[in-house]
Motif scaffolding. Structure first.
Motif, PDB file in Angstrom:
ATOM      1  N   ARG A  65       0.812  -1.137  -0.024  1.00 46.12           N
ATOM      2  CA  ARG A  65       0.165   0.008   0.040  1.00 46.12           C
ATOM      3  C   ARG A  65       0.943   1.185  -0.052  1.00 46.12           C
ATOM      4  NH1 ARG A  65      -2.897   3.775   3.383  1.00 46.12           N
ATOM      5  NH2 ARG A  65      -5.125   3.764   2.807  1.00 46.12           N
ATOM      6  N   GLU A  67       3.930   1.665  -0.977  1.00 43.80           N
ATOM      7  CA  GLU A  67       4.553   1.755  -2.147  1.00 43.80           C
ATOM      8  C   GLU A  67       3.789   2.275  -3.209  1.00 43.80           C
ATOM      9  OE1 GLU A  67       7.743   1.762  -4.705  1.00 43.80           O
ATOM     10  OE2 GLU A  67       7.898   1.605  -2.575  1.00 43.80           O
ATOM     11  N   LEU A  68       2.483   1.846  -3.406  1.00 38.94           N
ATOM     12  CA  LEU A  68       1.603   1.985  -4.291  1.00 38.94           C
ATOM     13  C   LEU A  68       1.413   3.604  -4.251  1.00 38.94           C
ATOM     14  CD1 LEU A  68      -0.958   1.495  -6.424  1.00 38.94           C
ATOM     15  CD2 LEU A  68      -2.343   1.199  -4.471  1.00 38.94           C
ATOM     16  N   LEU A  69       1.102   4.037  -3.083  1.00 38.08           N
ATOM     17  CA  LEU A  69       0.763   5.440  -2.798  1.00 38.08           C
ATOM     18  C   LEU A  69       1.953   6.251  -3.318  1.00 38.08           C
ATOM     19  CD1 LEU A  69      -1.474   5.434   0.462  1.00 38.08           C
ATOM     20  CD2 LEU A  69      -2.085   5.685  -2.199  1.00 38.08           C
ATOM     21  N   LYS A  70       3.158   5.874  -2.817  1.00 39.94           N
ATOM     22  CA  LYS A  70       4.334   6.552  -3.013  1.00 39.94           C
ATOM     23  C   LYS A  70       4.246   6.648  -4.696  1.00 39.94           C
ATOM     24  CE  LYS A  70       9.401   6.222  -2.415  1.00 39.94           C
ATOM     25  NZ  LYS A  70      10.356   5.295  -2.155  1.00 39.94           N
ATOM     26  N   GLN A  71       4.230   5.642  -5.404  1.00 40.58           N
ATOM     27  CA  GLN A  71       4.376   5.667  -6.863  1.00 40.58           C
ATOM     28  C   GLN A  71       3.344   6.531  -7.657  1.00 40.58           C
ATOM     29  OE1 GLN A  71       5.060   2.309  -9.309  1.00 40.58           O
ATOM     30  NE2 GLN A  71       6.380   1.392  -7.846  1.00 40.58           N
ATOM     31  N   THR A  72       2.116   6.338  -7.019  1.00 40.49           N
ATOM     32  CA  THR A  72       1.077   7.369  -7.624  1.00 40.49           C
ATOM     33  C   THR A  72       1.105   8.742  -7.350  1.00 40.49           C
ATOM     34  OG1 THR A  72      -0.154   6.907  -5.727  1.00 40.49           O
ATOM     35  CG2 THR A  72      -0.642   5.402  -7.801  1.00 40.49           C
ATOM     36  N   ARG A  73       2.193   9.134  -6.641  1.00 41.72           N
ATOM     37  CA  ARG A  73       2.203  10.345  -6.268  1.00 41.72           C
ATOM     38  C   ARG A  73       2.983  11.331  -7.351  1.00 41.72           C
ATOM     39  NH1 ARG A  73       4.424   9.072  -0.956  1.00 41.72           N
ATOM     40  NH2 ARG A  73       2.543   9.303   0.336  1.00 41.72           N
ATOM     41  N   SER A  75       2.793   9.153 -10.568  1.00 41.62           N
ATOM     42  CA  SER A  75       2.507   8.146 -11.662  1.00 41.62           C
ATOM     43  C   SER A  75       2.680   8.616 -13.056  1.00 41.62           C
ATOM     44  CB  SER A  75       1.276   7.454 -11.530  1.00 41.62           C
ATOM     45  OG  SER A  75       0.278   8.199 -11.846  1.00 41.62           O
ATOM     46  N   PRO A  76       3.051   7.826 -14.142  1.00 42.04           N
ATOM     47  CA  PRO A  76       2.937   8.360 -15.395  1.00 42.04           C
ATOM     48  C   PRO A  76       1.680   9.181 -15.610  1.00 42.04           C
ATOM     49  CG  PRO A  76       3.614   6.125 -15.487  1.00 42.04           C
ATOM     50  CD  PRO A  76       3.072   6.418 -14.001  1.00 42.04           C
ATOM     51  N   ARG A  77       0.474   8.486 -15.360  1.00 37.81           N
ATOM     52  CA  ARG A  77      -0.660   9.280 -15.675  1.00 37.81           C
ATOM     53  C   ARG A  77      -0.592  10.656 -15.084  1.00 37.81           C
ATOM     54  NH1 ARG A  77      -6.346   9.446 -13.566  1.00 37.81           N
ATOM     55  NH2 ARG A  77      -7.393  10.429 -15.004  1.00 37.81           N
ATOM     56  N   ALA A  78      -0.062  10.704 -13.816  1.00 35.19           N
ATOM     57  CA  ALA A  78      -0.077  12.086 -12.875  1.00 35.19           C
ATOM     58  C   ALA A  78       0.868  13.136 -13.809  1.00 35.19           C
ATOM     59  CB  ALA A  78       0.596  11.586 -11.639  1.00 35.19           C
TER      60      ALA A  78
ATOM     61  N   GLN B  28      -7.280  12.179  -9.921  1.00 37.18           N
ATOM     62  CA  GLN B  28      -5.896  11.904  -9.213  1.00 37.18           C
ATOM     63  C   GLN B  28      -6.055  12.219  -7.837  1.00 37.18           C
ATOM     64  OE1 GLN B  28      -2.766  11.688 -11.787  1.00 37.18           O
ATOM     65  NE2 GLN B  28      -4.415  10.507 -11.929  1.00 37.18           N
ATOM     66  N   GLN B  30      -5.569  10.906  -4.627  1.00 33.48           N
ATOM     67  CA  GLN B  30      -4.527   9.805  -3.846  1.00 33.48           C
ATOM     68  C   GLN B  30      -5.740   9.012  -2.695  1.00 33.48           C
ATOM     69  OE1 GLN B  30      -0.805  10.228  -2.621  1.00 33.48           O
ATOM     70  NE2 GLN B  30      -0.084   8.779  -3.938  1.00 33.48           N
ATOM     71  N   LEU B  33      -7.807   6.414  -4.183  1.00 27.83           N
ATOM     72  CA  LEU B  33      -7.259   5.282  -4.353  1.00 27.83           C
ATOM     73  C   LEU B  33      -6.909   4.464  -2.993  1.00 27.83           C
ATOM     74  CD1 LEU B  33      -5.847   3.301  -6.759  1.00 27.83           C
ATOM     75  CD2 LEU B  33      -3.657   4.838  -5.920  1.00 27.83           C
ATOM     76  N   TYR B  37      -8.261   0.839  -2.640  1.00 27.34           N
ATOM     77  CA  TYR B  37      -7.334  -0.377  -2.178  1.00 27.34           C
ATOM     78  C   TYR B  37      -7.843  -1.058  -0.928  1.00 27.34           C
ATOM     79  CZ  TYR B  37      -2.751  -2.405  -1.179  1.00 27.34           C
ATOM     80  OH  TYR B  37      -1.923  -3.433  -0.592  1.00 27.34           O
ATOM     81  N   GLN B  63       0.264  -4.294  -6.562  1.00 31.48           N
ATOM     82  CA  GLN B  63       0.666  -3.074  -6.825  1.00 31.48           C
ATOM     83  C   GLN B  63       0.474  -2.830  -8.279  1.00 31.48           C
ATOM     84  OE1 GLN B  63       4.454  -1.651  -5.017  1.00 31.48           O
ATOM     85  NE2 GLN B  63       4.760  -0.788  -6.912  1.00 31.48           N
ATOM     86  N   PHE B  66      -3.429  -2.092  -8.888  1.00 28.78           N
ATOM     87  CA  PHE B  66      -3.833  -0.718  -8.462  1.00 28.78           C
ATOM     88  C   PHE B  66      -3.321   0.409  -9.247  1.00 28.78           C
ATOM     89  CE2 PHE B  66      -5.932  -3.701  -5.448  1.00 28.78           C
ATOM     90  CZ  PHE B  66      -7.038  -2.899  -5.274  1.00 28.78           C
ATOM     91  N   LEU B  67      -2.091   0.245  -9.751  1.00 27.12           N
ATOM     92  CA  LEU B  67      -1.556   1.217 -10.561  1.00 27.12           C
ATOM     93  C   LEU B  67      -2.348   1.380 -11.913  1.00 27.12           C
ATOM     94  CD1 LEU B  67       2.315   0.863 -10.269  1.00 27.12           C
ATOM     95  CD2 LEU B  67       0.794   3.068  -9.760  1.00 27.12           C
ATOM     96  N   TRP B  70      -5.325   3.229 -11.134  1.00 29.24           N
ATOM     97  CA  TRP B  70      -5.113   4.487 -11.058  1.00 29.24           C
ATOM     98  C   TRP B  70      -5.113   5.325 -12.428  1.00 29.24           C
ATOM     99  CZ3 TRP B  70      -4.828   8.464  -7.933  1.00 29.24           C
ATOM    100  CH2 TRP B  70      -3.948   9.555  -7.990  1.00 29.24           C
ATOM    101  N   ASN B  71      -4.417   4.528 -13.376  1.00 28.61           N
ATOM    102  CA  ASN B  71      -4.061   4.814 -14.574  1.00 28.61           C
ATOM    103  C   ASN B  71      -5.364   4.808 -15.582  1.00 28.61           C
ATOM    104  OD1 ASN B  71      -1.305   5.939 -14.024  1.00 28.61           O
ATOM    105  ND2 ASN B  71      -0.554   3.753 -14.431  1.00 28.61           N
TER     106      ASN B  71
END
Lengths: 273, 201
Positions: A65, A67-73, A75-78, B28, B30, B33, B37, B63, B66-67, B70-71
């Motif tokens: 969880r 790591e997921l939130l860290k990456q989405t800060r 993310s490519p989409r971001a 977006q 978080q 998400l 999750y 991970q 869920f990415l 997110w995307n």
């Protein structure tokens, strides 16, 4: 396809087991499936999707969880989103204003454009005025030509009479003459150096007969512009014999003429008998 | 009957919450998400670890799944299915891809995300089977699987939980491919009928 056949294939399809031609045929059939068939298939798909519920639940580590939130800060989409928003905002945020001559260039171009439009409009208006003026001049010349032709017509008559008129003290430089076709009873008045008439006035030609106590008879009204010489056709002269005429006179009268002369006399003359 | 209606209402409300979360994820957020999750990670993790049989792979997949949510949240279409079904489909497809070859999609064939979402059934949202999960459903699913024959249950579990193709199942069980297909078809239909009957009771 019967409903049972559809359910059989649908069950395999929902489980992701259809392959090759069977899969192609079934998906082609789905394009025209009935509402009942679609509902059946949706139920089968969701039945299969509920299978995970039957499993003994396991809990993922908390680190996933985090790591997921860290990456989405970021993310490519971001990042894409930031880029998209930047592009969107680029259209909304006012651009830095240019300095120096660049700052004035838009105004200069606008002014130049405006000046061109105004200049063109003035030019067109001038052209129109010129055309109108030329038209007026043309009409005037045509009128003069017509009068001169009438004069020539009178002069070409077998017998003409001419009465010379001189300027009077009110306007000594003016003069005129009447050329008279006795046979046709048409006369041409020619005058020179008469002052232009005001807009509310006309010149009026009078025939003063020898008889009847010298009562002036109107022979017509005319206006004179800036031209030095003017020709005026007298359609019907009231007398046919010059001996009956004591004099011709031109007075300035109210617009349209009057029954008896009231204004100043400019030119006058008597037949030379 | 009132109990059933209450369950249906609760399930529909749960899906509504999921949909609102996805809408926020599209924006977006978080926090949305994180909430989604928390609602689905245990279930997804349970499924993928069963398929790949490796905790590190399952964590990595969790991970990754869920990415993707997110995307790709903006690709979810509410009228074409529930959020639950969408997520579970993504999870299973990714897990099988991982199992069969370094994340390269090698599924035989099946209901991909797009095909699942193309099942345009306006009644889907009103069908509790399609809405969401609940503890009642967990018990129902276990009960449902228990009603199947051992043979039917085995081929379904080998296919769904282990990602084996029908040909592989045929080889492993040493039975004709046709038999695998028949057991699977009949098992899934029977499971559907059981769930419907339980809900409609």
């Amino acid at each position: 396809m019967t409903r049972d056949e559809f359910l059989q294939l649908g069950a395999e399809y929902a489980a992701g087991c259809l392959q090759g031609k069977e899969l192609e045929d079934f998906e082609a059939y789905l394009q025209t499936a009935t509402a009942q068939e679609r509902n059946d298939l949706a139920e089968l798909v969701n039945t299969v999707s509920l299978l995970p519920l039957a499993l003994e639940r396991k809990t993922p580590p908390e680190s996933v969880r985090e790591e997921l939130l860290k990456q989405t800060r970021l993310s490519p989409r971001a990042r894409d989103s930031v880029e998209e928003r930047t592009k969107e905002m680029a259209g909304k945020i006012p651009r830095p204003r240019p300095s120096g001559w660049r700052a004035w260039m838009p105004f200069g171009l606008t002014f130049a454009g405006l000046a061109m439009v105004i200049g063109f409009a003035v030019y067109v208006a001038g052209l129109l005025n010129t055309i109108e003026s030329q038209n007026r001049r043309l009409v005037e010349l045509q009128d003069q030509l017509q009068r001169k032709e009438e004069l020539l017509g009178v002069l070409s008559a077998k017998q003409v009479d001419m009465v010379l008129m001189s300027g009077l003290p009110s306007n000594p430089t003016s003069y005129g003459k009447i050329i008279w076709d006795r046979e046709k009873r048409i006369a041409i008045l020619q005058v020179s150096n008469l002052p232009p008439v005001p807009s509310d006035k006309d010149y009026q030609l009078w025939v003063i007969k020898s008889a009847d106590g010298g009562q002036p008879i109107s022979a017509g009204v005319f206006a004179v512009g800036s031209t030095e010489s003017f020709y005026f056709k007298i359609e019907q002269l009231a007398v046919t014999n010059p001996r009956e005429i004591a004099a011709f006179a031109i007075t300035l009268e109210p617009k349209g003429g009057v029954p008896a002369p009231t204004g100043a006399m400019y030119v006058a003359g008597s037949p030379k008998l | 009957m009132l109990v059933v209606l209450a369950i249906i209402k609760a399930l529909l409300e749960r899906n509504e919450v999921d949909v609102r979360l996805l809408e926020r994820i599209v924006k977006q957020e978080q926090a949305a998400l994180a909430e989604l999750y928390d609602r689905y990670a245990p279930l997804v993790y349970t499924l993928v670890i069963r398929i790949v049989k490796s905790a590190p792979d399952a964590e990595d997949l969790l991970q990754e799944i869920f990415l993707q949510v997110w995307n790709k949240a903006n690709t979810f279409v509410q009228t074409k299915g529930s959020v639950y079904t969408w997520i579970v489909t993504i999870a299973r497809n990714k897990a099988i891809d991982r199992l069969r070859g370094a994340d390269k999609p090698q599924r035989d064939a099946g209901v991909g995300d797009e095909m699942l979402l193309s099942l345009r059934d306006e009644t889907a949202m009103a069908n509790p089977l399609m809405t969401t999960i609940s503890s009642e459903y967990e018990k129902m699913m276990r009960d449902g699987l228990a009603t199947l024959s051992a043979e039917q249950r085995t081929v379904i579990e080998m296919s769904y939980y282990e990602g084996l193709t029908q040909a592989q199942i045929s080889d492993q069980l040493n039975i004709p491919l046709g038999t695998v297909k028949t057991r699977m078809r009949n098992g899934i239909i029977k499971l559907r009928d059981f769930l419907k009957e339980r809900i409609e009771k």
